[in-house]
Design a protein around this motif. Structure first.
Motif, PDB file in Angstrom:
ATOM      1  N   ALA A   1       0.822  -1.212   0.000  1.00  0.00           N
ATOM      2  CA  ALA A   1       0.000   0.000   0.000  1.00  0.00           C
ATOM      3  C   ALA A   1       0.855   1.261   0.000  1.00  0.00           C
ATOM      4  CB  ALA A   1      -0.928  -0.009   1.215  1.00  0.00           C
ATOM      5  N   LEU A   2       1.982   1.236   0.703  1.00  0.00           N
ATOM      6  CA  LEU A   2       2.877   2.397   0.741  1.00  0.00           C
ATOM      7  C   LEU A   2       3.760   2.470  -0.505  1.00  0.00           C
ATOM      8  CD1 LEU A   2       4.000   2.327   4.487  1.00  0.00           C
ATOM      9  CD2 LEU A   2       2.650   4.117   3.378  1.00  0.00           C
ATOM     10  N   ALA A   3       4.250   1.315  -0.949  1.00  0.00           N
ATOM     11  CA  ALA A   3       5.167   1.300  -2.091  1.00  0.00           C
ATOM     12  C   ALA A   3       4.483   1.774  -3.370  1.00  0.00           C
ATOM     13  CB  ALA A   3       5.733  -0.101  -2.285  1.00  0.00           C
ATOM     14  N   ARG A   4       3.200   1.431  -3.544  1.00  0.00           N
ATOM     15  CA  ARG A   4       2.498   1.806  -4.788  1.00  0.00           C
ATOM     16  C   ARG A   4       2.534   3.318  -5.060  1.00  0.00           C
ATOM     17  NH1 ARG A   4       0.299   3.870  -8.138  1.00  0.00           N
ATOM     18  NH2 ARG A   4       2.199   3.283  -9.158  1.00  0.00           N
ATOM     19  N   PRO A   5       2.065   4.189  -4.156  1.00  0.00           N
ATOM     20  CA  PRO A   5       2.120   5.622  -4.468  1.00  0.00           C
ATOM     21  C   PRO A   5       3.504   6.235  -4.316  1.00  0.00           C
ATOM     22  CG  PRO A   5       1.088   5.286  -2.331  1.00  0.00           C
ATOM     23  CD  PRO A   5       1.281   3.936  -2.940  1.00  0.00           C
ATOM     24  N   LEU A   6       4.308   5.738  -3.370  1.00  0.00           N
ATOM     25  CA  LEU A   6       5.622   6.336  -3.161  1.00  0.00           C
ATOM     26  C   LEU A   6       6.540   6.090  -4.361  1.00  0.00           C
ATOM     27  CD1 LEU A   6       6.250   5.571   0.629  1.00  0.00           C
ATOM     28  CD2 LEU A   6       5.811   7.799  -0.422  1.00  0.00           C
ATOM     29  N   ILE A   7       6.575   4.859  -4.846  1.00  0.00           N
ATOM     30  CA  ILE A   7       7.380   4.561  -6.027  1.00  0.00           C
ATOM     31  C   ILE A   7       6.794   5.264  -7.255  1.00  0.00           C
ATOM     32  CG2 ILE A   7       8.014   2.718  -7.647  1.00  0.00           C
ATOM     33  CD1 ILE A   7       8.493   0.900  -5.277  1.00  0.00           C
ATOM     34  N   GLY A   8       5.466   5.284  -7.336  1.00  0.00           N
ATOM     35  CA  GLY A   8       4.826   5.952  -8.459  1.00  0.00           C
ATOM     36  C   GLY A   8       5.198   7.420  -8.550  1.00  0.00           C
ATOM     37  N   LEU A   9       5.136   8.127  -7.424  1.00  0.00           N
ATOM     38  CA  LEU A   9       5.473   9.548  -7.431  1.00  0.00           C
ATOM     39  C   LEU A   9       6.972   9.767  -7.639  1.00  0.00           C
ATOM     40  CD1 LEU A   9       3.164  10.857  -4.571  1.00  0.00           C
ATOM     41  CD2 LEU A   9       3.007  11.412  -7.010  1.00  0.00           C
ATOM     42  N   ALA A  10       7.806   8.869  -7.092  1.00  0.00           N
ATOM     43  CA  ALA A  10       9.252   8.991  -7.279  1.00  0.00           C
ATOM     44  C   ALA A  10       9.627   8.884  -8.753  1.00  0.00           C
ATOM     45  CB  ALA A  10       9.976   7.914  -6.468  1.00  0.00           C
ATOM     46  N   ILE A  11       8.844   8.133  -9.520  1.00  0.00           N
ATOM     47  CA  ILE A  11       9.077   8.031 -10.969  1.00  0.00           C
ATOM     48  C   ILE A  11       8.312   9.123 -11.715  1.00  0.00           C
ATOM     49  CG2 ILE A  11       8.718   6.585 -13.004  1.00  0.00           C
ATOM     50  CD1 ILE A  11       9.070   4.149 -11.179  1.00  0.00           C
ATOM     51  N   GLY A  12       7.078   9.368 -11.290  1.00  0.00           N
ATOM     52  CA  GLY A  12       6.200  10.261 -12.034  1.00  0.00           C
ATOM     53  C   GLY A  12       6.659  11.711 -12.060  1.00  0.00           C
ATOM     54  N   ILE A  13       7.193  12.205 -10.950  1.00  0.00           N
ATOM     55  CA  ILE A  13       7.594  13.617 -10.893  1.00  0.00           C
ATOM     56  C   ILE A  13       8.729  13.912 -11.875  1.00  0.00           C
ATOM     57  CG2 ILE A  13       8.587  15.403  -9.411  1.00  0.00           C
ATOM     58  CD1 ILE A  13       6.962  14.153  -7.092  1.00  0.00           C
ATOM     59  N   PRO A  14       9.856  13.180 -11.834  1.00  0.00           N
ATOM     60  CA  PRO A  14      10.899  13.458 -12.841  1.00  0.00           C
ATOM     61  C   PRO A  14      10.478  13.080 -14.257  1.00  0.00           C
ATOM     62  CG  PRO A  14      11.502  11.571 -11.466  1.00  0.00           C
ATOM     63  CD  PRO A  14      10.297  12.182 -10.841  1.00  0.00           C
ATOM     64  N   LEU A  15       9.609  12.093 -14.400  1.00  0.00           N
ATOM     65  CA  LEU A  15       9.157  11.699 -15.730  1.00  0.00           C
ATOM     66  C   LEU A  15       8.343  12.821 -16.380  1.00  0.00           C
ATOM     67  CD1 LEU A  15       8.869   9.474 -17.902  1.00  0.00           C
ATOM     68  CD2 LEU A  15       6.831   8.677 -16.670  1.00  0.00           C
ATOM     69  N   ALA A  16       7.447  13.434 -15.608  1.00  0.00           N
ATOM     70  CA  ALA A  16       6.651  14.548 -16.147  1.00  0.00           C
ATOM     71  C   ALA A  16       7.549  15.703 -16.570  1.00  0.00           C
ATOM     72  CB  ALA A  16       5.635  15.011 -15.098  1.00  0.00           C
ATOM     73  N   TRP A  17       8.593  15.962 -15.777  1.00  0.00           N
ATOM     74  CA  TRP A  17       9.543  17.025 -16.122  1.00  0.00           C
ATOM     75  C   TRP A  17      10.323  16.674 -17.390  1.00  0.00           C
ATOM     76  CZ3 TRP A  17      14.939  16.671 -16.289  1.00  0.00           C
ATOM     77  CH2 TRP A  17      15.603  17.890 -16.491  1.00  0.00           C
TER      78      TRP A  17
END
Length: 292
Positions: free
Chosen positions: A215-231
């Protein structure tokens, strides 16, 4: 405050349906085999097809998000594998939980609220690419017994391909028929949640610990990838917000159905989904604050 209320309005019914399934199973444990087969082979395919074939969905407008969503899903899986090894979890249980999110019954209404009807097609695009990967690659990750030929010919994959065909060609069933297909497809979500509640009756303390990890890994890993990916992709405005919301969503309810079909610790997957949906009250507003 309106966003918090909307998230609560989505999460509370989820917990209610799961609680009903749990309470029923405590008194009269049901056989889920036929129940889950109907959900995966009939109801879920209709849910996917009706979303993709909708007249409001123009897939050509959302190619960058399709690429971003694919990269986010695959990147999450790559990071989840060593995480599973580090915590002594079975990768076939944890990795799909981290890879695939609840972009249907939670992601779609939240995207509509946050970004408006004009940008709703982006959420459907992310939903479509997630389903395509989930029932091909995701099923193979969940179980080595999932054969490629069977997956490609499965009702879910056929429905996804037909949905993409309708989206690209604008050849769709008449509205009255599409409404009927959507009505039946919409039944998939509450039935999946009910079955999830049934499976929680077999949860152990060890399973709950793994549930919290997923439950914690799903959003934390997602945001850790998503933020630099969007940039890196140069996404701005609603497109950037959509990708970050997608990154922060909790584990996919339908992953429980796959775990149950392939006997891959479904109780632990159910725990991840339950805890993850509760934590959405924290992670979804965080993602929207970063993306808006």
């Amino acid at each position: 405050m309106d966003l918090i209320t909307r998230i609560a309005d989505i999460i509370i019914p989820v917990f209610l349906i799961v609680a009903i399934g749990y309470g029923y199973a405590r008194r009269r444990p049901p056989d889920l085999s036929s129940f889950n087969r109907i959900s995966l082979d009939v109801l879920a395919p209709l849910l996917v097809y009706s979303a993709l074939a909708s007249r409001d969905f123009a897939i050509g407008e959302h190619v960058p998000l399709l690429i971003g969503g694919t990269a986010l899903i695959l990147g999450s899986g790559l990071l989840a594998w060593p995480l599973a090894k580090a915590f002594g979890a079975q990768p076939r249980t944890l990795v799909p939980v981290v890879m695939f999110n609840n972009c249907g019954n939670m992601g779609l209404p939240l995207a509509l609220l946050a970004f408006g009807p004009a940008n709703f097609g982006a959420a459907v695009a992310l939903f479509s690419v997630s389903n395509l990967l989930h029932f091909s690659l995701g099923a193979r990750v969940t179980s080595a017994a999932a054969r490629t030929r069977d997956l490609l010919l499965s009702p879910l994959m056929v429905a996804t391909m037909l949905g993409f065909f309708s989206a690209f060609t604008e050849l769709r069933p008449p509205p009255v028929l599409l409404s009927g297909l959507k009505l039946l497809g919409d039944a998939a979500l509450p039935l999946m949640l009910f079955a999830l509640g049934v499976r929680l009756t077999g949860l152990t303390r060890q399973g709950l610990a793994l549930g919290l990890l997923g439950a914690l890994a799903r959003p934390l890993i997602g945001l850790a990838i998503g933020i630099p990916l969007a940039w890196a992709m140069g996404l701005e405005g609603a497109a950037r917000g959509q990708l970050l919301l997608f990154a922060a969503l909790p584990p996919a309810v339908i992953q429980f159905m796959l775990a149950d079909r392939y006997h891959q610790e479904p109780e632990k997957v159910a725990a991840s989904i339950m805890v993850g949906n509760a934590l959405a009250v924290v992670f979804v507003p965080l993602a929207l604050a970063l993306g808006l």
